[in-house]
Enzyme design. Structure first.
Site, mmCIF file in Angstrom:
data_model
loop_
_atom_site.group_PDB
_atom_site.id
_atom_site.type_symbol
_atom_site.label_atom_id
_atom_site.label_comp_id
_atom_site.label_asym_id
_atom_site.label_seq_id
_atom_site.Cartn_x
_atom_site.Cartn_y
_atom_site.Cartn_z
ATOM 1 N N THR A 200 0.619 -1.088 0.100
ATOM 2 C CA THR A 200 -0.161 -0.151 -0.085
ATOM 3 C C THR A 200 1.109 0.655 0.205
ATOM 4 O O THR A 200 1.752 1.118 0.735
ATOM 5 C CB THR A 200 -0.658 0.130 1.454
ATOM 6 O OG1 THR A 200 -1.643 -0.996 0.890
ATOM 7 C CG2 THR A 200 -1.437 1.190 1.574
ATOM 8 N N ARG A 228 -13.758 -7.680 -0.132
ATOM 9 C CA ARG A 228 -13.114 -7.403 1.507
ATOM 10 C C ARG A 228 -12.706 -5.977 1.150
ATOM 11 O O ARG A 228 -12.807 -5.493 -0.131
ATOM 12 C CB ARG A 228 -12.630 -8.287 1.404
ATOM 13 C CG ARG A 228 -11.178 -7.883 2.855
ATOM 14 C CD ARG A 228 -9.999 -7.301 2.516
ATOM 15 N NE ARG A 228 -9.564 -7.350 2.937
ATOM 16 C CZ ARG A 228 -8.692 -5.992 3.476
ATOM 17 N NH1 ARG A 228 -8.378 -5.723 2.581
ATOM 18 N NH2 ARG A 228 -7.442 -5.940 4.829
ATOM 19 N N GLY A 230 -10.443 -2.977 3.022
ATOM 20 C CA GLY A 230 -9.089 -3.108 3.659
ATOM 21 C C GLY A 230 -9.723 -1.471 5.111
ATOM 22 O O GLY A 230 -10.735 -0.758 4.810
ATOM 23 N N THR A 251 -0.094 0.988 6.762
ATOM 24 C CA THR A 251 0.087 -0.098 6.239
ATOM 25 C C THR A 251 -0.345 -0.739 6.903
ATOM 26 O O THR A 251 0.695 -1.277 7.685
ATOM 27 C CB THR A 251 1.367 -0.040 5.020
ATOM 28 O OG1 THR A 251 1.348 -1.064 3.859
ATOM 29 C CG2 THR A 251 2.434 0.308 5.315
ATOM 30 N N GLY A 252 -0.472 -2.415 6.454
ATOM 31 C CA GLY A 252 -0.315 -3.465 6.693
ATOM 32 C C GLY A 252 -1.919 -4.533 7.333
ATOM 33 O O GLY A 252 -2.296 -4.488 5.216
ATOM 34 N N GLY A 254 -5.302 -4.944 6.823
ATOM 35 C CA GLY A 254 -6.385 -4.310 7.511
ATOM 36 C C GLY A 254 -7.247 -4.260 8.546
ATOM 37 O O GLY A 254 -7.613 -3.646 9.009
HETATM 38 N N1 ASP Z 1 -4.146 -2.440 4.847
HETATM 39 C C1 ASP Z 1 -3.760 -2.564 3.053
HETATM 40 C C2 ASP Z 1 -5.393 -3.774 3.374
HETATM 41 O O1 ASP Z 1 -5.515 -4.471 3.802
HETATM 42 C C3 ASP Z 1 -2.555 -3.514 2.574
HETATM 43 C C4 ASP Z 1 -1.520 -2.676 2.076
HETATM 44 O O2 ASP Z 1 -1.041 -2.150 3.150
HETATM 45 O O3 ASP Z 1 -0.914 -3.524 1.770
HETATM 46 O O4 ASP Z 1 -5.675 -3.596 2.437
#
Ligand code: ASP
Length: 333
Positions: A200, A228, A230, A251-252, A254
């Site tokens: 992200t 889904r 996030g 980011t992470g 979600g």
């Molecule tokens: N946070 C994003 C999600 O869960 C994924 C990512 O950070 O790459 O959609």
């Protein structure tokens, strides 16, 4: 009373200062600050070639430079975050726009959000598959102002009304991401196992008028199903900005960021608890970890502090400020 007298004494001293001093105080232009990320995850210098590291750093630097150019030219924080993010949306190395991860069904479904700290106006979109720059669509929603969060076909129709650039769905698809989906299915892996990192992208900025903004754009998680959504496009989870206190992009994994309300929680700790940005971000990321989630955040404050916090071994990141700070990094230290 004493404080008022002191303030008058100070003002008098400033007014009667020598021209050189007066000139110095105007020259100390109000500061700006910018931080960006391109995802957090398991990043190991041994698993990335020198060439790959250089490519990621160059891409981060280009995004940082684009945002800096806006801020240096007196542009607003909300413009700066978009300038940084559009470059990363076009770059297939990141999981946003072109190069987004694949859903279980083999499509690219994009999410994005922006928030302006001046009036806490916000715009977000989810499940779009044709808009070249979801971050610009999110901002069009924000500027329109009637709604905050649009999804799927409705969001695409709104993009058409606003004349935003669209691309055929194949434009967003890359071989590397398709192969990641196939591996995930074949080996029954999780999205993080298959990618080792979240890709992200996000940006947070303070402009020279003292305003804050945050933006985040993503393809979500590899193999996501059933529409889904996030944290990235959820105001308060992956994205938040409030001029009083801070701007955050995350980011992470979600699902955990949504459950903790990460971006708003960091700002609330600072505003109500008086936490420093670093301790607020670290405490909230520790909560995410405790629940089982990985990832990271970037935070900028009204005084221009730009901090990172991540509970993974790395995060693609960068920051720059009017003080001369300018750096990009990948690994923990
Ligand atoms: N946070 C994003 C999600 O869960 C994924 C990512 O950070 O790459 O959609």
């Amino acid at each position: 009373m004493i404080r008022i007298i002191t303030r008058f004494a100070l003002m008098f001293a400033m007014l009667s200062a020598t021209p050189t001093l007066a000139h110095e105080s105007t020259a100390a232009a109000p500061g700006w600050s910018l931080a960006i990320h391109g995802g957090a995850g398991t990043m190991d210098p041994d698993r990335m070639t020198a060439q790959q590291q250089a490519e990621y750093k160059a891409a981060l630097q280009a995004a940082l430079d684009a945002g800096v150019a806006v801020l240096r030219g007196g542009g607003s924080a909300i413009e700066a975050v978009q300038a940084a993010i559009v470059l990363m949306e076009d770059d297939p190395k990141f999981n946003a726009g072109r190069g987004a991860v694949f859903t279980w069904e083999g499509a690219n479904e994009l999410d994005a959000a922006v928030m302006d700290g001046r009036d806490r106006s916000a715009g977000a979109v989810t499940g779009v598959s044709r808009v070249r720059h979801p971050i610009l669509l999110a901002d069009a929603v924000r500027q329109d102002g009637r709604h905050v969060f649009l999804s799927g076909a409705g969001a695409e129709e709104f993009a058409g009304d606003k004349g935003l650039e669209t691309m055929p769905p194949e434009w967003f698809a890359t071989e590397a991401r398709r192969e990641a989906l196939e591996r995930l299915k074949a080996n029954k892996l999780s999205a993080l196992d298959v990618d080792h990192k979240f890709g992200t992208v996000g940006a947070v900025a303070l402009d020279s008028q003292g305003h804050l903004a945050a933006g985040t754009s993503t393809g979500g998680l590899t193999g996501k199903r059933w529409g889904r959504i996030g944290d990235a496009p959820m105001i308060g989870a992956g994205t938040y900005a409030d001029d009083r206190v801070c701007a955050v992009s995350a980011t992470g994994a979600g699902e955990y960021f949504i459950r903790v309300g990460v971006a708003h929680e960091i700002c609330a700790r600072m505003r109500l608890g008086g936490d420093s940005p670093q301790s607020a971000a670290d405490a909230v990321m520790a909560e995410v970890k405790e629940l089982g989630g990985d990832g990271g955040v970037i935070v900028v404050t009204p005084s221009g502090e730009a901090v990172f916090s991540f509970n993974t071994t790395g995060m693609y990141r960068g920051r720059a400020a009017s003080t001369g700070l300018n750096e990009v990094a990948i690994f923990e230290n």
